[in-house]
Scaffold this motif. Structure first.
Motif, short mmCIF file in Angstrom:
data_model
loop_
_atom_site.label_atom_id
_atom_site.label_comp_id
_atom_site.label_asym_id
_atom_site.label_seq_id
_atom_site.Cartn_x
_atom_site.Cartn_y
_atom_site.Cartn_z
N THR A 260 -21.51 -64.83 41.18
CA THR A 260 -22.84 -64.60 41.74
C THR A 260 -23.54 -63.49 40.96
O THR A 260 -24.73 -63.56 40.70
CB THR A 260 -22.72 -64.18 43.23
N TYR A 261 -22.77 -62.46 40.59
CA TYR A 261 -23.30 -61.38 39.78
C TYR A 261 -22.13 -60.63 39.14
O TYR A 261 -20.97 -60.91 39.45
CB TYR A 261 -24.16 -60.41 40.61
N ASN B 212 -33.74 -61.66 44.71
CA ASN B 212 -33.24 -60.46 44.01
C ASN B 212 -34.23 -59.31 44.11
O ASN B 212 -33.83 -58.15 44.28
CB ASN B 212 -32.97 -60.79 42.54
N ASN B 213 -35.50 -59.61 44.02
CA ASN B 213 -36.53 -58.58 44.15
C ASN B 213 -36.52 -57.97 45.54
O ASN B 213 -36.61 -56.74 45.70
CB ASN B 213 -37.90 -59.19 43.84
N ARG C 296 -34.00 -57.99 47.61
CA ARG C 296 -32.74 -57.27 47.79
C ARG C 296 -32.83 -55.86 47.22
O ARG C 296 -32.39 -54.89 47.85
CB ARG C 296 -31.60 -58.04 47.12
N ASP D 15 -34.22 -67.51 43.52
CA ASP D 15 -33.31 -66.40 43.24
C ASP D 15 -34.08 -65.16 42.80
O ASP D 15 -33.72 -64.03 43.17
CB ASP D 15 -32.32 -66.80 42.14
N LYS D 16 -35.14 -65.35 42.00
CA LYS D 16 -35.93 -64.22 41.53
C LYS D 16 -36.56 -63.47 42.70
O LYS D 16 -36.52 -62.23 42.75
CB LYS D 16 -37.03 -64.71 40.59
#
Length: 272
Positions: free
Chosen positions: A162-163, A225-226, A228, A221-222
């Motif tokens: 995932t990361y 993520n922002n 988060r 996802d972008k």
């Protein structure tokens, strides 16, 4: 020490690497420059014969040579004093090792004429390019929450991480102490540890309530993520407020190449 006599032409061709007329036009200047590394004596005036006797290295030259041997690279025209200050600041762990702070404290110490972050930024980039400051190690991490979309390698069928989690020390500090960025205050070690523990204890609940629902709603996802990153920053500030911090922020601590870290600590007299 060794002594060698030169005619003006020999001096220009073998030592100064300038034209004979250039030397004659600025004779005092070139003799003064030679005196930095040689004892200079004019043996004969017409035609001029000059004797150069090599000097031993000064204590400062010996010290600089030792430092350059440790870092193992050519620094070109970079200021060796500022390079030393940057690396010592990182190893001492007293100030926040950010560009503004290093520039400010270097100017306060009288070793740099400006508190411009641009100069320090260039020097930090140089240290990274030469593998003196190294990137932190990362490890693949999988988020097991069922709402998180799995990415699968089409060729191998492997579930991709995932990361990638960075393994590094993080510095917690008050971003705007006295309203001035270069006076950011690095928090005491025990306060940093307490804030970090509170942050990671609160992080799972924040993810469950604010981030995972975004996956269920089909956001990109972008975007997630922002959101988060914003939620994590807000959580950290809230925890910092509970500890009396004006505006709590954290940064990754620059990491010195372990091959030379111990040698630099010994060189600067910092406890290993």
């Amino acid at each position: 020490m060794t002594t060698k006599e030169y005619s003006v032409l020999e001096l220009c061709e073998q030592v100064l690497f300038v034209k004979k007329q250039t030397f004659k036009n600025s004779q005092d200047k070139y003799l003064s420059k030679l005196s930095e590394n040689y004892h200079v004596e004019i043996i004969k005036k017409r035609p001029m014969i000059i004797a150069l006797t090599t000097k031993g290295k000064s204590p400062q030259q010996v010290d600089d040579t030792k430092f350059l041997e440790i870092i193992g690279c050519d620094i070109g025209g970079k200021d060796i004093t500022l390079l030393k200050f940057i690396l010592k600041s990182i190893l001492e762990r007293i100030i926040v090792p950010g560009q503004d702070e290093i520039a400010h404290h270097a100017k306060q110490a009288g070793i740099w004429s400006t508190d411009s972050r641009g100069s320090v930024k260039n020097y930090m980039a140089f240290l990274r390019e030469n593998n003196i400051i190294v990137e932190p190690m990362t490890i693949p991490t999988w988020d097991n929450n069922p709402l998180v979309k799995r990415v699968i390698d089409k060729e191998t069928g492997e579930i991709l991480p995932t990361y990638y989690k960075k393994i590094c020390n993080r510095i917690y500090f008050d971003y705007a102490k006295d309203g001035s960025s270069f006076q950011r205050e690095r928090l005491p070690k025990n306060t940093q540890e307490a804030i970090e523990m509170a942050y990671y204890n609160s992080l799972p609940e924040m993810m469950e309530s604010k981030i995972y629902p975004l996956y269920a709603k089909g956001h990109s996802d972008k975007y997630i993520n922002n959101e988060r990153m914003k939620a994590q920053d807000k959580l950290l500030r809230e925890i910092g407020t509970a500890y009396g911090i004006n505006y709590c922020v954290r940064m990754d601590e620059p990491s010195i190449n372990p091959v030379i870290k111990g040698k630099l600590k010994e060189y600067f007299g910092i406890g290993v």
